[in-house]
Design an enzyme around this catalytic site. Structure first.
Site, short mmCIF file in Angstrom:
data_model
loop_
_atom_site.label_atom_id
_atom_site.label_comp_id
_atom_site.label_asym_id
_atom_site.label_seq_id
_atom_site.Cartn_x
_atom_site.Cartn_y
_atom_site.Cartn_z
N PRO A 2 0.83 -1.22 0.00
CA PRO A 2 0.00 0.00 0.00
C PRO A 2 0.86 1.26 0.00
O PRO A 2 1.81 1.37 0.76
CB PRO A 2 -0.80 -0.10 1.30
CG PRO A 2 -0.65 -1.50 1.78
CD PRO A 2 0.63 -2.02 1.20
N GLU A 3 0.52 2.19 -0.88
CA GLU A 3 1.18 3.50 -0.93
C GLU A 3 0.14 4.55 -0.55
O GLU A 3 -0.95 4.22 -0.12
CB GLU A 3 1.76 3.73 -2.33
CG GLU A 3 2.74 2.63 -2.75
CD GLU A 3 3.33 2.84 -4.14
OE1 GLU A 3 3.39 4.00 -4.61
OE2 GLU A 3 3.73 1.84 -4.76
#
Ligand SMILES: [Zn+2]
Length: 275
Positions: A2-3
């Protein structure tokens, strides 16, 4: 992994669920989540806390409590926060923690690879902790061309490596750096300090556009990322270069190429992003 767009999506989904709620009971099953702190002690500390805000800083979720204390959650590779409304089962595989809320619903933390972290910090510890690790927010008002120029000056590293460094900018990772550099027509191996002023201006816009696109599509689900209701994001269908080796560039038709930069798989268009 996840960014910023994935973490922001989780934040937006969980905010109305968590704000105002009290942590009625907390169970932490995995000592890696809280180490070096004892998970039972952290769970006991969290019990009874009431949430007043759910913020995001870079890739951290920032759960702010009435007491002033803050729980910093980092999902790392495969962390998920799933919402289980009252009466729904929460017995998901790879469950590492569960927060039972005072309205009868649960928030379950699942993590296959177990790199995620939960850190409970006192009010005065938060700012120094984040300041030592994170640069500015790329969607914030302070993210100007001037600010980005200052961050890239004197950096010999390839622009991709500089942007992956969370102290340059908070929240970018392998996917959105590649997407931003394609939008800005900048080769990932260009030394950061050699970018021209107009390239930095375009890069700033490219970063914003790539992140905005990710948030609009509720993030990218490659394998494990899910929204709190279990749904996938759809940004992976919109990638311009990431993971698209051999496919034609949307702009010029040249096959996308793959290389390695800073040890990470890196995709770019050799025509639009010449070195
Ligand atoms: Zn191209």
């Amino acid at each position: 992994m996840p960014e910023l767009p994935e973490v922001e999506t989780v934040r937006r989904r969980l905010e109305p669920i968590l704000v105002g709620r009290k942590f009625r009971r907390v169970e932490i099953d995995d000592p890696r989540l809280t180490r070096p702190e004892d998970p039972a002690e952290v769970a006991a500390e969290l019990t009874g806390e009431r949430v007043v805000a759910l913020d995001r800083r870079g890739k951290y979720l920032v759960v702010r409590f009435e007491s002033g204390r803050v729980l910093l959650i980092h999902l790392r590779m495969t962390g998920n926060l799933l919402y289980a409304p009252r009466g729904r089962p929460v017995d998901v595989p790879h469950r590492r923690a569960v927060v039972k809320l005072d309205d009868g619903s649960d928030v379950v933390y699942r993590d296959i690879r177990r790199f995620g972290t939960w850190l409970l910090v006192e009010p005065d510890e938060l700012d120094p902790y984040l300041a030592a690790r994170l640069g500015g927010e790329p969607l914030g008002r302070a993210f100007t061309t001037k600010a980005l120029t200052a961050k890239l000056a004197n950096r010999k590293a390839p622009i991709k490596a500089a942007l992956l460094d969370q102290r340059t900018l908070a929240g970018l990772g392998n996917i959105y750096v590649d997407e931003a550099l394609w939008r800005a027509r900048i080769h990932p191996l260009r030394p950061a300090r050699e970018l021209e002023p107009d390239e930095i201006r375009t890069l700033r816009q490219g970063i914003r556009k790539a992140l905005d696109a990710g948030i609009r599509r509720q993030g990218a689900t490659l394998r494990d990322y899910r929204q709190p209701d279990g749904r996938s994001g759809s940004m992976q269908k919109e990638f311009k270069v990431y993971g698209r080796g051999g496919e034609p560039c949307d702009r010029c038709g040249t096959p996308i190429e793959k290389t390695r930069v800073a040890g990470r798989g890196t995709w770019y268009c050799p025509t639009c992003q010449h070195i």
